[in-house]
Design a protein around this motif. Structure first.
Motif, PDB file in Angstrom:
ATOM      1  N   TRP A  45       0.816  -1.217   0.000  1.00  0.00           N
ATOM      2  CA  TRP A  45       0.000   0.000   0.000  1.00  0.00           C
ATOM      3  C   TRP A  45       0.849   1.266   0.000  1.00  0.00           C
ATOM      4  O   TRP A  45       2.039   1.258   0.282  1.00  0.00           O
ATOM      5  CB  TRP A  45      -0.935   0.014   1.211  1.00  0.00           C
ATOM      6  N   LYS A  46       0.178   2.357  -0.319  1.00  0.00           N
ATOM      7  CA  LYS A  46       0.763   3.694  -0.249  1.00  0.00           C
ATOM      8  C   LYS A  46      -0.381   4.670  -0.005  1.00  0.00           C
ATOM      9  O   LYS A  46      -1.509   4.440  -0.461  1.00  0.00           O
ATOM     10  CB  LYS A  46       1.484   4.036  -1.554  1.00  0.00           C
ATOM     11  N   PHE A  47      -0.114   5.757   0.722  1.00  0.00           N
ATOM     12  CA  PHE A  47      -1.166   6.702   1.074  1.00  0.00           C
ATOM     13  C   PHE A  47      -0.809   8.099   0.577  1.00  0.00           C
ATOM     14  O   PHE A  47       0.303   8.579   0.804  1.00  0.00           O
ATOM     15  CB  PHE A  47      -1.394   6.709   2.584  1.00  0.00           C
ATOM     16  N   LEU A  48      -1.770   8.732  -0.086  1.00  0.00           N
ATOM     17  CA  LEU A  48      -1.596  10.101  -0.568  1.00  0.00           C
ATOM     18  C   LEU A  48      -2.402  11.047   0.309  1.00  0.00           C
ATOM     19  O   LEU A  48      -3.632  10.952   0.350  1.00  0.00           O
ATOM     20  CB  LEU A  48      -2.062  10.230  -2.016  1.00  0.00           C
ATOM     21  N   LEU A  49      -1.744  11.941   1.019  1.00  0.00           N
ATOM     22  CA  LEU A  49      -2.430  12.976   1.790  1.00  0.00           C
ATOM     23  C   LEU A  49      -2.611  14.176   0.860  1.00  0.00           C
ATOM     24  O   LEU A  49      -1.634  14.828   0.470  1.00  0.00           O
ATOM     25  CB  LEU A  49      -1.612  13.355   3.021  1.00  0.00           C
ATOM     26  N   ILE A  50      -3.841  14.462   0.511  1.00  0.00           N
ATOM     27  CA  ILE A  50      -4.134  15.530  -0.449  1.00  0.00           C
ATOM     28  C   ILE A  50      -4.396  16.831   0.305  1.00  0.00           C
ATOM     29  O   ILE A  50      -5.451  17.014   0.923  1.00  0.00           O
ATOM     30  CB  ILE A  50      -5.348  15.182  -1.332  1.00  0.00           C
ATOM     31  N   GLU A  51      -3.443  17.736   0.250  1.00  0.00           N
ATOM     32  CA  GLU A  51      -3.596  19.053   0.872  1.00  0.00           C
ATOM     33  C   GLU A  51      -3.869  20.139  -0.158  1.00  0.00           C
ATOM     34  O   GLU A  51      -4.397  21.194   0.169  1.00  0.00           O
ATOM     35  CB  GLU A  51      -2.339  19.398   1.674  1.00  0.00           C
ATOM     36  N   ASN A  52      -3.522  19.885  -1.407  1.00  0.00           N
ATOM     37  CA  ASN A  52      -3.659  20.857  -2.479  1.00  0.00           C
ATOM     38  C   ASN A  52      -5.139  21.093  -2.817  1.00  0.00           C
ATOM     39  O   ASN A  52      -5.847  20.161  -3.214  1.00  0.00           O
ATOM     40  CB  ASN A  52      -2.908  20.357  -3.719  1.00  0.00           C
ATOM     41  N   GLU A  53      -5.598  22.322  -2.667  1.00  0.00           N
ATOM     42  CA  GLU A  53      -7.013  22.623  -2.865  1.00  0.00           C
ATOM     43  C   GLU A  53      -7.436  22.477  -4.323  1.00  0.00           C
ATOM     44  O   GLU A  53      -8.579  22.117  -4.612  1.00  0.00           O
ATOM     45  CB  GLU A  53      -7.326  24.036  -2.359  1.00  0.00           C
ATOM     46  N   GLN A  54      -6.542  22.750  -5.260  1.00  0.00           N
ATOM     47  CA  GLN A  54      -6.887  22.599  -6.672  1.00  0.00           C
ATOM     48  C   GLN A  54      -7.097  21.129  -7.021  1.00  0.00           C
ATOM     49  O   GLN A  54      -8.003  20.783  -7.789  1.00  0.00           O
ATOM     50  CB  GLN A  54      -5.800  23.196  -7.562  1.00  0.00           C
ATOM     51  N   ILE A  55      -6.263  20.258  -6.447  1.00  0.00           N
ATOM     52  CA  ILE A  55      -6.440  18.825  -6.688  1.00  0.00           C
ATOM     53  C   ILE A  55      -7.767  18.355  -6.106  1.00  0.00           C
ATOM     54  O   ILE A  55      -8.501  17.580  -6.739  1.00  0.00           O
ATOM     55  CB  ILE A  55      -5.261  18.029  -6.094  1.00  0.00           C
TER      56      ILE A  55
END
Length: 218
Positions: free
Chosen positions: A49-59
């Motif tokens: 597994w791998k985890f992406l923490l999405i902080e970018n508001e445009q994404i």
């Protein structure tokens, strides 16, 4: 911690649908949640597994058209995570060798018996080598173990969470790949999960009776 306190974590945890956008999780608490994921068990210890923490508001904005189940989380959750699972984990893969040598610290020549057993398990016991989909599905099932641990750890800290499967998997994968956030030859998206503080009253938990889900075989 008493048994009552321990069970309260499970009783109080729920899938939070509306988060208070003004409340943020401190970095120490969030890393505790992620440490619960990192320490989670996996079949053969391969951690696929791998985890992406999405902080970018445009994404986040760009994800909205194909992540219908995540809309409330994208609006208000403190932290938004996308879980990836490996598509091509086999005994011959470079990743398996990385786990054996670099993570477990076992020289590859000493791990041949373990790798051969893993290959037999995949080929014969679970029939995982038929296609990439079966390999991904197996890895994805593994990734739900850290999901449960993350949500439990969050509730222990007084933090709400929401597991999310309400999205178009292919479109999300295409978008993340187009942004160089994942390699769709190596990974697929298993689920999304959000963390924060609920903005509405906690609902009453309703579940089947124990007698309906547990069958004792004497």
């Amino acid at each position: 911690m008493t048994l009552t306190n321990f069970m309260d974590v499970f009783i109080n945890r729920y899938a939070c649908k509306h988060f208070d956008a003004t409340k943020k999780i401190n970095s120490e608490d969030f890393m505790t949640i992620m440490e619960a994921a990192r320490l989670s068990p996996s079949s053969f210890g391969f951690e696929p597994w791998k985890f992406l923490l999405i902080e970018n508001e445009q994404i986040k904005k760009n994800l909205r058209p194909f992540a219908w189940g995540a809309l409330n989380s994208l609006d208000g959750a403190s932290h938004f995570v996308i879980a990836l699972s490996r598509k091509a984990l086999t005994a011959e893969s470079d990743y398996a060798k990385h786990i054996i040598e670099d993570v477990k610290g076992i020289p590859l020549e000493q791990a041949q018996k373990q790798l051969a057993f893993f290959q037999q398990f995949q080929a014969n016991d679970f029939k995982l080598l038929d296609n990439h989909r079966t390999l991904f599905d197996w890895s994805s099932k593994q990734s739900y173990i850290p999901l449960a641990n993350m949500m439990t750890a969050a509730q222990f800290l007084g933090i709400d969470s929401c597991p999310i499967e309400g999205f178009n998997q292919q479109q999300v994968e295409n978008y993340l790949t187009s942004q160089s956030l994942m390699d769709d030859k190596q990974f697929g998206v298993s689920y999304m999960v959000s963390f924060g503080y609920g903005a509405t009253e906690r609902p009453q938990k309703k579940r089947q009776k124990m007698s309906e889900i547990l069958q004792v075989i004497p």
